[in-house]
Design a protein around this motif. Sequence first.
Motif, PDB file in Angstrom:
ATOM      1  N   GLU A  37       0.825  -1.200   0.000  1.00  0.00           N
ATOM      2  CA  GLU A  37       0.000   0.000   0.000  1.00  0.00           C
ATOM      3  C   GLU A  37       0.865   1.258   0.000  1.00  0.00           C
ATOM      4  N   ALA A  38       1.994   1.229   0.710  1.00  0.00           N
ATOM      5  CA  ALA A  38       2.886   2.394   0.740  1.00  0.00           C
ATOM      6  C   ALA A  38       3.455   2.674  -0.652  1.00  0.00           C
ATOM      7  N   ASP A  39       3.774   1.628  -1.405  1.00  0.00           N
ATOM      8  CA  ASP A  39       4.286   1.818  -2.768  1.00  0.00           C
ATOM      9  C   ASP A  39       3.228   2.451  -3.662  1.00  0.00           C
ATOM     10  N   ILE A  40       1.987   2.018  -3.512  1.00  0.00           N
ATOM     11  CA  ILE A  40       0.900   2.561  -4.325  1.00  0.00           C
ATOM     12  C   ILE A  40       0.697   4.043  -3.995  1.00  0.00           C
ATOM     13  N   LYS A  41       0.728   4.390  -2.699  1.00  0.00           N
ATOM     14  CA  LYS A  41       0.569   5.794  -2.314  1.00  0.00           C
ATOM     15  C   LYS A  41       1.718   6.637  -2.844  1.00  0.00           C
ATOM     16  N   GLN A  42       2.930   6.100  -2.823  1.00  0.00           N
ATOM     17  CA  GLN A  42       4.093   6.825  -3.346  1.00  0.00           C
ATOM     18  C   GLN A  42       3.940   7.091  -4.840  1.00  0.00           C
ATOM     19  N   GLN A  43       3.479   6.105  -5.592  1.00  0.00           N
ATOM     20  CA  GLN A  43       3.278   6.283  -7.030  1.00  0.00           C
ATOM     21  C   GLN A  43       2.207   7.329  -7.318  1.00  0.00           C
ATOM     22  N   GLU A  44       1.124   7.313  -6.528  1.00  0.00           N
ATOM     23  CA  GLU A  44       0.073   8.317  -6.719  1.00  0.00           C
ATOM     24  C   GLU A  44       0.612   9.711  -6.430  1.00  0.00           C
ATOM     25  N   TRP A  45       1.402   9.864  -5.368  1.00  0.00           N
ATOM     26  CA  TRP A  45       1.984  11.159  -5.032  1.00  0.00           C
ATOM     27  C   TRP A  45       2.904  11.633  -6.147  1.00  0.00           C
ATOM     28  N   GLU A  46       3.746  10.744  -6.675  1.00  0.00           N
ATOM     29  CA  GLU A  46       4.654  11.116  -7.765  1.00  0.00           C
ATOM     30  C   GLU A  46       3.871  11.532  -9.012  1.00  0.00           C
ATOM     31  N   ARG A  47       2.783  10.833  -9.300  1.00  0.00           N
ATOM     32  CA  ARG A  47       1.961  11.171 -10.462  1.00  0.00           C
ATOM     33  C   ARG A  47       1.343  12.560 -10.288  1.00  0.00           C
ATOM     34  N   ARG A  48       0.851  12.861  -9.069  1.00  0.00           N
ATOM     35  CA  ARG A  48       0.277  14.188  -8.820  1.00  0.00           C
ATOM     36  C   ARG A  48       1.335  15.278  -8.945  1.00  0.00           C
ATOM     37  N   GLN A  49       2.541  15.012  -8.445  1.00  0.00           N
ATOM     38  CA  GLN A  49       3.615  16.001  -8.525  1.00  0.00           C
ATOM     39  C   GLN A  49       4.008  16.258  -9.983  1.00  0.00           C
ATOM     40  N   ALA A  50       4.061  15.195 -10.780  1.00  0.00           N
ATOM     41  CA  ALA A  50       4.413  15.350 -12.197  1.00  0.00           C
ATOM     42  C   ALA A  50       3.333  16.155 -12.927  1.00  0.00           C
ATOM     43  N   ALA A  51       2.060  15.900 -12.618  1.00  0.00           N
ATOM     44  CA  ALA A  51       0.971  16.638 -13.262  1.00  0.00           C
ATOM     45  C   ALA A  51       1.021  18.102 -12.843  1.00  0.00           C
ATOM     46  N   LYS A  52       1.301  18.348 -11.576  1.00  0.00           N
ATOM     47  CA  LYS A  52       1.397  19.724 -11.076  1.00  0.00           C
ATOM     48  C   LYS A  52       2.542  20.466 -11.759  1.00  0.00           C
ATOM     49  N   ALA A  53       3.693  19.809 -11.894  1.00  0.00           N
ATOM     50  CA  ALA A  53       4.844  20.424 -12.556  1.00  0.00           C
ATOM     51  C   ALA A  53       4.540  20.699 -14.025  1.00  0.00           C
ATOM     52  N   ALA A  54       3.821  19.808 -14.676  1.00  0.00           N
ATOM     53  CA  ALA A  54       3.469  20.007 -16.087  1.00  0.00           C
ATOM     54  C   ALA A  54       2.536  21.203 -16.236  1.00  0.00           C
ATOM     55  N   ARG A  55       1.589  21.345 -15.309  1.00  0.00           N
ATOM     56  CA  ARG A  55       0.683  22.496 -15.361  1.00  0.00           C
ATOM     57  C   ARG A  55       1.450  23.794 -15.132  1.00  0.00           C
ATOM     58  N   ASP A  57       4.569  24.386 -15.770  1.00  0.00           N
ATOM     59  CA  ASP A  57       5.392  24.670 -16.947  1.00  0.00           C
ATOM     60  C   ASP A  57       4.548  25.237 -18.087  1.00  0.00           C
ATOM     61  N   ALA A  58       3.309  24.789 -18.209  1.00  0.00           N
ATOM     62  CA  ALA A  58       2.449  25.218 -19.306  1.00  0.00           C
ATOM     63  C   ALA A  58       1.890  26.619 -19.068  1.00  0.00           C
ATOM     64  N   GLU A  59       1.682  27.010 -17.808  1.00  0.00           N
ATOM     65  CA  GLU A  59       1.088  28.315 -17.512  1.00  0.00           C
ATOM     66  C   GLU A  59       1.949  29.486 -17.994  1.00  0.00           C
ATOM     67  N   PRO A  60       3.256  29.548 -17.716  1.00  0.00           N
ATOM     68  CA  PRO A  60       4.043  30.691 -18.201  1.00  0.00           C
ATOM     69  C   PRO A  60       4.064  30.770 -19.724  1.00  0.00           C
ATOM     70  N   LYS A  61       4.086  29.656 -20.404  1.00  0.00           N
ATOM     71  CA  LYS A  61       4.093  29.650 -21.860  1.00  0.00           C
ATOM     72  C   LYS A  61       2.779  30.203 -22.390  1.00  0.00           C
ATOM     73  N   ALA A  62       1.667  29.853 -21.742  1.00  0.00           N
ATOM     74  CA  ALA A  62       0.357  30.336 -22.183  1.00  0.00           C
ATOM     75  C   ALA A  62       0.253  31.850 -21.944  1.00  0.00           C
ATOM     76  N   LYS A  63       0.800  32.320 -20.829  1.00  0.00           N
ATOM     77  CA  LYS A  63       0.751  33.756 -20.542  1.00  0.00           C
ATOM     78  C   LYS A  63       1.632  34.523 -21.503  1.00  0.00           C
TER      79      LYS A  63
END
Length: 71
Positions: A37-55, A57-63
């Motif tokens: 279960e700890a591994d699954i939670k870690q993967q979910e956290w990493e996925r959220r962090q990657a999505a947040k970083a992608a957003r 990165d995209a915001e300054p380019k859009a502005k």
Amino acid sequence: MSPGFLGFGVFLALVVATIFLIRSMNKQMRKIQAPREADIKQQEWERRQAAKAAREDAEPKAKAAAPEDDA
């Protein structure tokens, strides 16, 4: 009339085959690496962090691409 030796032999063969199948199944089950279960939670956290970083990165380019209205 009773099944006799033939019936007993078939029954014994089925029992022996079942024992070997159960042993084989147990060996295969031991090989399975189920995620903890700890591994699954870690993967979910990493996925959220990657999505947040992608957003982020995209915001300054859009502005930068949007024209500024200074009227």
